[in-house]
Design a protein around this motif. Structure first.
Motif, mmCIF file in Angstrom:
data_model
loop_
_atom_site.group_PDB
_atom_site.id
_atom_site.type_symbol
_atom_site.label_atom_id
_atom_site.label_comp_id
_atom_site.label_asym_id
_atom_site.label_seq_id
_atom_site.Cartn_x
_atom_site.Cartn_y
_atom_site.Cartn_z
ATOM 1 N N SER A 27 0.788 -1.363 -0.020
ATOM 2 C CA SER A 27 0.134 0.108 -0.140
ATOM 3 C C SER A 27 0.600 1.288 0.031
ATOM 4 N N GLU A 28 0.473 2.233 -0.575
ATOM 5 C CA GLU A 28 0.933 3.552 -0.600
ATOM 6 C C GLU A 28 1.128 4.119 0.801
ATOM 7 N N GLY A 29 2.075 4.990 1.164
ATOM 8 C CA GLY A 29 2.079 5.425 2.536
ATOM 9 C C GLY A 29 0.852 6.431 2.632
ATOM 10 N N GLY A 30 0.727 6.479 4.135
ATOM 11 C CA GLY A 30 -0.562 7.246 4.544
ATOM 12 C C GLY A 30 -0.291 8.737 4.637
ATOM 13 N N GLU A 85 -2.246 10.663 7.031
ATOM 14 C CA GLU A 85 -2.798 11.277 8.036
ATOM 15 C C GLU A 85 -1.828 11.311 9.143
ATOM 16 N N TYR A 125 4.207 4.944 7.023
ATOM 17 C CA TYR A 125 3.498 3.901 7.360
ATOM 18 C C TYR A 125 3.017 3.720 8.797
ATOM 19 N N HIS A 140 -2.348 4.079 9.468
ATOM 20 C CA HIS A 140 -1.961 3.108 8.272
ATOM 21 C C HIS A 140 -2.011 1.866 8.478
ATOM 22 N N GLU A 141 -2.450 0.959 7.368
ATOM 23 C CA GLU A 141 -2.689 -0.452 7.812
ATOM 24 C C GLU A 141 -1.462 -1.102 8.381
#
Length: 450
Positions: free
Chosen positions: A2-5, A7, A94, A98-99
């Motif tokens: 996944s791309e970085g968050g 938030e 991350y 982020h997940e």
């Protein structure tokens, strides 16, 4: 992947009272998960020595991937982390929410906590972290203690290095015979006509200010009194940052409960809490609530705590300053301490010094490399100088009259780096000033208060 968050990073409470927190297999699995993500990202390659050690470990392995790296090689990566929090706060894409849920420094802390639970601290590491006892004892014979710990003392420093592992070249803080808490009994007269009159604040002295540099506290008292703020000084005990560095979480939690209990009457009476050193502010505001998320007294103290520069800037932007600062000749190289940046409050020390007319500021946002008690140890001192070289280089090129850091230990360490650079290349790097300052000391000087 996944791309970085995008938030803001969110810290997750540490479940340190659960036996699973200390399980060796669970920790190793989490280290491998996180290290593999770090290997694929590498944004933090230049923050501290943990990441170069990790990436070299992987790159020099048989496959060039984590699958061929033995877990036996992880400890040097863990040991190099100074818990500065800069990877979490400013670089890692991350972090929660982020997940991937990465919190590199708190994973290093978990590993150290498991080590501490299994083996305890070494004898001399334990002695060095007893800042209150050491400060009281050294204060009883401050001239002798300062002579014995002085850099260049060929009689005592080699012994300290051999016995306690403190590098003989590392600059150590001086001790005062009279603590800040004892000096503060007769503070400056409060200006009852100032716009901020009515504010009341408790100065949490911190072990460094109390035993090593009372001038920081006295400068704070002078500024606040001139602006109408009534202050009292409280110092129940050290915040436990040295113990946190070694993973002694139960000790830190005990300190949090006791200090929160001591501060409760002041909070009940409407006082704000001001921490005079950023590492201690970070402990009160963030680390303690993460250890004790269900403790209302700890949570209340965290919400009431301000960093000293943060508090002065609040007054300046709110009620306004009663005493106007005058220009400081020669300029300031201002190092923004990692633990001040990790509080996520902005550049409050810089904002405060910019209240001085004609401010000539060089802002340095690089790690000093010191890392608390980590940087004075023989096995770490040269690495600490290497990590802090860019900060020392920035200050050395400028040649300002003053070098300041919100972290007094970082300021001392930067001067050592500047001295080395000047010795190697005097044409490009200025000699350091004789001492570094906390920015609140410079602000008080500009206001004519010290």
């Amino acid at each position: 992947m996944s791309e970085g968050g995008l938030e803001a990073p969110q810290r997750i409470p540490l479940n340190w009272q659960d036996p699973e927190f200390y399980d060796a297999e669970a920790i190793d699995a989490e280290l491998r998960r996180v290290f593999d993500i770090c290997h694929g990202c590498r944004l933090c390659f230049n923050l501290c020595d943990s990441f170069p050690r990790l990436f070299d470990l992987i790159d020099e392995s048989e496959t060039g991937e984590l699958d061929s790296v033995s877990s036996d090689g992880f400890k040097p990566v863990v040991d190099a982390c100074t818990l500065c929090d800069m990877c979490f706060m400013s670089t890692c894409p991350y972090t929660p929410p982020h997940e991937f849920m990465l919190d590199f420094p708190h994973l290093m802390l978990r590993h150290r906590a498991a080590e501490h639970k299994a083996k305890g601290k070494g004898f001399w590491d334990d002695q060095l972290t007893r800042t209150d006892r050491n400060g009281r004892l050294a204060g009883m014979a401050a001239p002798l203690a300062n002579w014995a710990t002085k850099t260049g003392n060929g009689l005592t420093r080699p012994i300290l290095e051999d016995v306690a592992g403190v590098d003989r070249k590392a600059e150590l803080p001086k001790f005062h015979s009279k603590s800040f808490a004892s000096r503060a009994a007769h503070g400056p007269e409060v200006n009852r006509e100032a716009p901020a009159a009515g504010r009341k604040a408790v100065l949490y002295a911190t072990c460094f200010v109390n035993y090593n540099n009372p001038g920081i506290g006295e400068a704070t008292q002078a500024i606040l009194a001139a602006n109408g703020v009534e202050t009292v000084v409280e110092y129940p005990e050290c915040c436990g940052m040295p113990q946190l560095e070694h993973g002694d979480l139960a000790d830190v939690a005990g300190r949090a409960r006791r200090v929160a209990a001591a501060m409760k009457p002041w909070l009940d009476d409407g006082y704000d809490i001001i921490a005079l050193v950023p590492s201690c502010a970070l402990m009160l505001k963030f680390e303690w609530p993460l250890l004790l998320p269900d403790d209302p007294a700890v949570r209340r103290l965290a919400e009431a705590t301000r960093d000293v520069a943060q508090y002065i800037v609040e007054i300046a932007k709110g009620e306004g300053l009663a005493v106007k600062p005058k220009p400081l000749d020669g300029g300031v190289s201002l190092h923004l301490a990692c633990h001040a940046r990790a509080q996520n409050i902005g550049q409050k020390a810089a904002e405060m010094l910019r209240l001085i007319p004609d401010s000539d500021l060089k802002i340095i946002e690089r790690c000093s490399g010191h890392g608390g008690s980590w940087g004075i140890k023989k096995e770490n001192f040269e690495t600490a100088l290497k990590v802090g070289k860019n900060a020392a280089r920035a200050a050395g090129r400028e040649g300002k009259e003053y070098v300041a850091s919100e972290c007094p230990l970082a300021g001392m360490h930067m001067l050592q780096g500047m001295e080395i650079l000047n010795g190697e290349n005097p044409d490009n790097f200025h000699a350091p000033p004789k001492t570094s300052h906390h920015p609140v000391e410079l602000f008080a000087r500009a206001c004519g208060l010290i």
